[in-house]
Structures are given as C-alpha cells and as structure tokens.
Design a protein around this motif. Structure first.
Motif, PDB file in Angstrom:
ATOM      1  N   GLU A  79       6.707  -4.282  -2.116  1.00  0.00           N
ATOM      2  CA  GLU A  79       7.271  -2.960  -2.379  1.00  0.00           C
ATOM      3  C   GLU A  79       8.603  -2.905  -1.654  1.00  0.00           C
ATOM      4  OE1 GLU A  79       4.635   0.174  -1.208  1.00  0.00           O
ATOM      5  OE2 GLU A  79       3.234  -0.250  -2.847  1.00  0.00           O
ATOM      6  N   ARG A  95       7.712  -3.695   2.108  1.00  0.00           N
ATOM      7  CA  ARG A  95       6.366  -3.997   2.623  1.00  0.00           C
ATOM      8  C   ARG A  95       5.710  -5.032   1.729  1.00  0.00           C
ATOM      9  NH1 ARG A  95       2.808   0.831   2.645  1.00  0.00           N
ATOM     10  NH2 ARG A  95       3.749   1.209   0.632  1.00  0.00           N
ATOM     11  N   ILE A  97       2.206  -5.992   0.412  1.00  0.00           N
ATOM     12  CA  ILE A  97       0.917  -5.335   0.246  1.00  0.00           C
ATOM     13  C   ILE A  97      -0.085  -6.343  -0.317  1.00  0.00           C
ATOM     14  CG2 ILE A  97      -0.299  -3.427  -0.877  1.00  0.00           C
ATOM     15  CD1 ILE A  97       1.963  -2.489   0.954  1.00  0.00           C
ATOM     16  N   TYR A 101      -4.042  -6.783   4.784  1.00  0.00           N
ATOM     17  CA  TYR A 101      -2.859  -6.239   5.436  1.00  0.00           C
ATOM     18  C   TYR A 101      -3.023  -4.780   5.810  1.00  0.00           C
ATOM     19  CZ  TYR A 101      -0.592 -10.340   3.369  1.00  0.00           C
ATOM     20  OH  TYR A 101      -0.256 -11.600   2.984  1.00  0.00           O
ATOM     21  N   SER A 103      -3.735  -0.645   4.626  1.00  0.00           N
ATOM     22  CA  SER A 103      -3.137   0.196   3.588  1.00  0.00           C
ATOM     23  C   SER A 103      -1.619   0.270   3.687  1.00  0.00           C
ATOM     24  CB  SER A 103      -3.731   1.602   3.635  1.00  0.00           C
ATOM     25  OG  SER A 103      -3.439   2.205   4.886  1.00  0.00           O
ATOM     26  N   ALA A 104      -1.057   0.082   4.884  1.00  0.00           N
ATOM     27  CA  ALA A 104       0.389   0.159   5.056  1.00  0.00           C
ATOM     28  C   ALA A 104       1.093  -1.149   4.723  1.00  0.00           C
ATOM     29  CB  ALA A 104       0.726   0.568   6.488  1.00  0.00           C
ATOM     30  N   GLY A 105       0.360  -2.241   4.644  1.00  0.00           N
ATOM     31  CA  GLY A 105       0.979  -3.531   4.400  1.00  0.00           C
ATOM     32  C   GLY A 105       1.722  -4.036   5.623  1.00  0.00           C
ATOM     33  N   ARG A 107       5.487  -4.819   7.055  1.00  0.00           N
ATOM     34  CA  ARG A 107       6.911  -4.554   6.823  1.00  0.00           C
ATOM     35  C   ARG A 107       7.727  -5.818   7.068  1.00  0.00           C
ATOM     36  NH1 ARG A 107       7.853   0.836  10.200  1.00  0.00           N
ATOM     37  NH2 ARG A 107       9.307  -0.620  11.099  1.00  0.00           N
ATOM     38  N   GLU A 130       5.234  -4.648  16.446  1.00  0.00           N
ATOM     39  CA  GLU A 130       5.167  -3.580  17.433  1.00  0.00           C
ATOM     40  C   GLU A 130       5.668  -4.104  18.771  1.00  0.00           C
ATOM     41  OE1 GLU A 130       4.451  -0.429  16.803  1.00  0.00           O
ATOM     42  OE2 GLU A 130       4.070  -0.896  14.707  1.00  0.00           O
TER      43      GLU A 130
END
Length: 131
Positions: A79, A95, A97, A101, A103-105, A107, A130
């Motif tokens: 995406e 992202r 997907i 991964y 639901s957020a996939g 990045r 992170e």
C-alpha cells in the motif's frame, strides 16, 4: 550561456525521464502484488540492483523480482502512501501488508534510481523501526 547539463532542454528531458520512472515504480508494486514477475522485470534496467535489509544485494532482473517476492518469507501486497520524484530519483513510502505483519503491516521507504532510459536502475529499502 548554459552547458549541456544545465540547459532548459536537458532539464525538460530529465523531468520526462523522472516522470516515466515514477510511473514505472508504481507499476513495479502493482505487478509484484499481482504476481506478474515478467511484467515487473520488463520495467527494470538489465543491471538493476535491489538492496533489501538483512540480505545481499540482488543484481539483475531475475534476482530483483525473486528477492522482492521472497523477502520476509511470505506473500504480501504494498500500500503506497506517497511517491516523490526528482532528478531521476523516486522515493515511495507505504506499508507491506500480509500474513504475520499485523493489521498495520510493516512500514517501509524505497529509494529508486532511474536510468537515463526511464527504467528502474536500483532500489534500496528501509523499514520503520520503533526507537
């Protein structure tokens, strides 16, 4: 007086190559996601290089599409949220997907270099981590 590198005609030509390259980058993701590796390879320079985190640089069309397809071990779709193009460089952020991964996939940001003929010459991928 302008030299060949700074002439208005050269800038216009570079802008057209960059625009074509941005279109090719968008299509690379579409073809990868559809599993059409031959169509994806048709957008790549003969000596294309793909640098993905955690692996060796893949060189050549076949190695590029296989490495991209097999990276992280499972099928995924991309995406794309942003595409920025300037001076034969295209940056795409989005992202990945797929299964495992969340639901957020995952990045990522891909930096593409576009060859003088508009084909994708190289790609280096970075993943969000992170702190």
């Amino acid at each position: 007086m302008h030299d060949a590198r700074t002439s208005p005609a050269q800038h216009a030509a570079d802008d057209m190559v960059t625009a074509a390259g941005a279109d090719h980058v968008r299509l690379v993701y579409d073809y990868l996601d559809a599993g059409d590796l031959d169509a994806c390879a048709s957008l790549l320079h003969d000596d294309v290089a793909l640098d993905l985190p955690g692996g060796q640089v893949a060189r050549g069309r076949t190695a590029f599409v296989r490495a991209h397809r097999d990276h992280l071990g499972s099928p995924a779709r991309h995406e794309i949220a942003h595409v920025v193009a300037h001076a034969r460089t295209v940056v795409a952020a989005g992202r990945r997907i797929g299964p495992g991964y969340g639901s957020a996939g995952v990045r990522f940001v891909d930096f593409f270099r576009i060859a003088a003929d508009g084909m994708v010459e190289s790609c280096t991928r970075y993943y969000h981590a992170e702190p």
